[in-house]
Design a protein around this motif. Structure first.
Motif, PDB file in Angstrom:
ATOM      1  N   THR A 135      -7.460  -3.347   8.554  1.00  0.00           N
ATOM      2  CA  THR A 135      -8.652  -2.900   7.833  1.00  0.00           C
ATOM      3  C   THR A 135      -9.430  -4.108   7.306  1.00  0.00           C
ATOM      4  O   THR A 135     -10.659  -4.138   7.386  1.00  0.00           O
ATOM      5  CB  THR A 135      -8.257  -1.961   6.676  1.00  0.00           C
ATOM      6  N   ARG A 136      -8.719  -5.116   6.814  1.00  0.00           N
ATOM      7  CA  ARG A 136      -9.382  -6.342   6.347  1.00  0.00           C
ATOM      8  C   ARG A 136     -10.111  -7.032   7.495  1.00  0.00           C
ATOM      9  O   ARG A 136     -11.083  -7.756   7.273  1.00  0.00           O
ATOM     10  CB  ARG A 136      -8.372  -7.298   5.711  1.00  0.00           C
ATOM     11  N   GLU A 137      -9.643  -6.827   8.720  1.00  0.00           N
ATOM     12  CA  GLU A 137     -10.306  -7.417   9.894  1.00  0.00           C
ATOM     13  C   GLU A 137     -11.527  -6.604  10.314  1.00  0.00           C
ATOM     14  O   GLU A 137     -12.214  -6.966  11.255  1.00  0.00           O
ATOM     15  CB  GLU A 137      -9.316  -7.502  11.057  1.00  0.00           C
ATOM     16  N   GLY A 138     -11.763  -5.478   9.628  1.00  0.00           N
ATOM     17  CA  GLY A 138     -12.960  -4.686   9.900  1.00  0.00           C
ATOM     18  C   GLY A 138     -12.722  -3.432  10.715  1.00  0.00           C
ATOM     19  O   GLY A 138     -13.667  -2.728  11.064  1.00  0.00           O
ATOM     20  N   PHE A 139     -11.480  -3.118  11.039  1.00  0.00           N
ATOM     21  CA  PHE A 139     -11.206  -1.910  11.811  1.00  0.00           C
ATOM     22  C   PHE A 139     -11.264  -0.679  10.915  1.00  0.00           C
ATOM     23  O   PHE A 139     -10.946  -0.739   9.728  1.00  0.00           O
ATOM     24  CB  PHE A 139      -9.845  -2.016  12.516  1.00  0.00           C
TER      25      PHE A 139
ATOM     26  N   ALA B  98     -12.933  -1.298  -1.776  1.00  0.00           N
ATOM     27  CA  ALA B  98     -12.470  -1.596  -0.414  1.00  0.00           C
ATOM     28  C   ALA B  98     -10.997  -1.216  -0.254  1.00  0.00           C
ATOM     29  O   ALA B  98     -10.591  -0.681   0.766  1.00  0.00           O
ATOM     30  CB  ALA B  98     -12.679  -3.066  -0.091  1.00  0.00           C
ATOM     31  N   VAL B  99     -10.186  -1.495  -1.289  1.00  0.00           N
ATOM     32  CA  VAL B  99      -8.770  -1.177  -1.214  1.00  0.00           C
ATOM     33  C   VAL B  99      -8.570   0.331  -1.162  1.00  0.00           C
ATOM     34  O   VAL B  99      -7.724   0.839  -0.444  1.00  0.00           O
ATOM     35  CB  VAL B  99      -8.013  -1.801  -2.417  1.00  0.00           C
ATOM     36  N   GLU B 100      -9.365   1.072  -1.936  1.00  0.00           N
ATOM     37  CA  GLU B 100      -9.237   2.520  -1.969  1.00  0.00           C
ATOM     38  C   GLU B 100      -9.588   3.164  -0.627  1.00  0.00           C
ATOM     39  O   GLU B 100      -9.158   4.266  -0.344  1.00  0.00           O
ATOM     40  CB  GLU B 100     -10.121   3.098  -3.076  1.00  0.00           C
ATOM     41  N   LYS B 101     -10.375   2.488   0.175  1.00  0.00           N
ATOM     42  CA  LYS B 101     -10.820   3.056   1.449  1.00  0.00           C
ATOM     43  C   LYS B 101      -9.825   2.834   2.585  1.00  0.00           C
ATOM     44  O   LYS B 101     -10.063   3.268   3.690  1.00  0.00           O
ATOM     45  CB  LYS B 101     -12.180   2.479   1.838  1.00  0.00           C
ATOM     46  N   ILE B 102      -8.736   2.147   2.325  1.00  0.00           N
ATOM     47  CA  ILE B 102      -7.751   1.898   3.380  1.00  0.00           C
ATOM     48  C   ILE B 102      -7.059   3.219   3.694  1.00  0.00           C
ATOM     49  O   ILE B 102      -6.406   3.812   2.841  1.00  0.00           O
ATOM     50  CB  ILE B 102      -6.751   0.805   2.970  1.00  0.00           C
ATOM     51  N   PRO B 103      -7.196   3.691   4.931  1.00  0.00           N
ATOM     52  CA  PRO B 103      -6.757   5.046   5.299  1.00  0.00           C
ATOM     53  C   PRO B 103      -5.294   5.146   5.715  1.00  0.00           C
ATOM     54  O   PRO B 103      -4.978   5.739   6.748  1.00  0.00           O
ATOM     55  CB  PRO B 103      -7.683   5.367   6.472  1.00  0.00           C
ATOM     56  N   VAL B 104      -4.381   4.604   4.921  1.00  0.00           N
ATOM     57  CA  VAL B 104      -2.967   4.575   5.304  1.00  0.00           C
ATOM     58  C   VAL B 104      -2.451   5.979   5.619  1.00  0.00           C
ATOM     59  O   VAL B 104      -1.883   6.220   6.684  1.00  0.00           O
ATOM     60  CB  VAL B 104      -2.101   3.903   4.216  1.00  0.00           C
ATOM     61  N   ALA B 105      -2.631   6.914   4.706  1.00  0.00           N
ATOM     62  CA  ALA B 105      -2.094   8.264   4.895  1.00  0.00           C
ATOM     63  C   ALA B 105      -2.695   8.933   6.126  1.00  0.00           C
ATOM     64  O   ALA B 105      -1.967   9.524   6.932  1.00  0.00           O
ATOM     65  CB  ALA B 105      -2.337   9.117   3.650  1.00  0.00           C
ATOM     66  N   GLU B 106      -4.015   8.815   6.289  1.00  0.00           N
ATOM     67  CA  GLU B 106      -4.665   9.450   7.438  1.00  0.00           C
ATOM     68  C   GLU B 106      -4.163   8.871   8.755  1.00  0.00           C
ATOM     69  O   GLU B 106      -3.940   9.611   9.724  1.00  0.00           O
ATOM     70  CB  GLU B 106      -6.193   9.299   7.363  1.00  0.00           C
TER      71      GLU B 106
ATOM     72  N   SER C 198       4.664   5.679   2.783  1.00  0.00           N
ATOM     73  CA  SER C 198       5.080   4.797   1.692  1.00  0.00           C
ATOM     74  C   SER C 198       5.737   3.495   2.166  1.00  0.00           C
ATOM     75  O   SER C 198       6.044   2.634   1.353  1.00  0.00           O
ATOM     76  CB  SER C 198       6.050   5.543   0.778  1.00  0.00           C
ATOM     77  N   SER C 199       5.931   3.331   3.473  1.00  0.00           N
ATOM     78  CA  SER C 199       6.585   2.137   3.987  1.00  0.00           C
ATOM     79  C   SER C 199       5.738   0.890   3.711  1.00  0.00           C
ATOM     80  O   SER C 199       4.590   0.802   4.162  1.00  0.00           O
ATOM     81  CB  SER C 199       6.805   2.272   5.496  1.00  0.00           C
ATOM     82  N   PRO C 200       6.289  -0.090   3.001  1.00  0.00           N
ATOM     83  CA  PRO C 200       5.517  -1.307   2.689  1.00  0.00           C
ATOM     84  C   PRO C 200       5.036  -2.037   3.945  1.00  0.00           C
ATOM     85  O   PRO C 200       3.907  -2.524   3.988  1.00  0.00           O
ATOM     86  CB  PRO C 200       6.495  -2.174   1.892  1.00  0.00           C
ATOM     87  N   LYS C 201       5.861  -2.141   4.964  1.00  0.00           N
ATOM     88  CA  LYS C 201       5.480  -2.839   6.191  1.00  0.00           C
ATOM     89  C   LYS C 201       4.318  -2.127   6.884  1.00  0.00           C
ATOM     90  O   LYS C 201       3.354  -2.761   7.315  1.00  0.00           O
ATOM     91  CB  LYS C 201       6.689  -2.940   7.136  1.00  0.00           C
ATOM     92  N   THR C 202       4.396  -0.804   6.956  1.00  0.00           N
ATOM     93  CA  THR C 202       3.333  -0.021   7.585  1.00  0.00           C
ATOM     94  C   THR C 202       2.036  -0.171   6.805  1.00  0.00           C
ATOM     95  O   THR C 202       0.966  -0.388   7.393  1.00  0.00           O
ATOM     96  CB  THR C 202       3.745   1.456   7.674  1.00  0.00           C
ATOM     97  N   LYS C 203       2.116  -0.082   5.484  1.00  0.00           N
ATOM     98  CA  LYS C 203       0.921  -0.249   4.654  1.00  0.00           C
ATOM     99  C   LYS C 203       0.284  -1.612   4.886  1.00  0.00           C
ATOM    100  O   LYS C 203      -0.937  -1.718   5.009  1.00  0.00           O
ATOM    101  CB  LYS C 203       1.282  -0.121   3.170  1.00  0.00           C
ATOM    102  N   GLU C 204       1.102  -2.651   4.939  1.00  0.00           N
ATOM    103  CA  GLU C 204       0.569  -3.996   5.115  1.00  0.00           C
ATOM    104  C   GLU C 204      -0.103  -4.153   6.478  1.00  0.00           C
ATOM    105  O   GLU C 204      -1.150  -4.788   6.588  1.00  0.00           O
ATOM    106  CB  GLU C 204       1.654  -5.054   4.929  1.00  0.00           C
TER     107      GLU C 204
END
Length: 108
Positions: A46-50, A10-18, A34-40
């Motif tokens: 994503t954890r909410e299902g989006f 599930a963590v690997e599927k988080i599309p931060v870069a995209e 790479s911004s920690p705030k943006t990643k969070e």
């Protein structure tokens, strides 16, 4: 010595870069993946299902609405788009009016 924990699928599927690349492309910005705030923020949504499609839809909608607005264009940033109002943005109806021939008085 314990092995380092491997990220769950599930963590690997988080599309931060995209998501950030799409945002930068649509808004001509240069946000860093790479911004920690943006990643969070992206992880939280994503954890909410989006999904990636949800992020793209919000970016498309708000860019169409705010990009040419001198007051609102400053809000086309991860902190605003992916924050607590994300679901409301995702469910917002498109506000753009399609112009028709009747909108123009061609007889003047």
């Amino acid at each position: 010595m314990p092995q380092p924990a491997t990220p769950s699928p599930a963590v690997e599927k988080i599309p931060v870069a995209e998501v950030i690349h799409f945002l930068n492309e649509k808004t001509n910005a240069a946000y860093k993946t790479s911004s920690p705030k943006t990643k969070e923020l992206i992880r939280a949504r994503t954890r909410e299902g989006f999904t990636l499609e949800d992020f793209k839809a919000v970016i498309d909608l708000k860019a169409a609405e705010w990009l040419e607005d001198p007051v609102m264009c400053k809000y086309l940033r991860p902190e605003t788009l992916f924050g607590p109002k994300f679901e409301a943005y995702r469910n917002q109806k498109s506000w753009k009016k399609e112009l028709t021939e009747e909108d123009f008085d061609l007889d003047e």
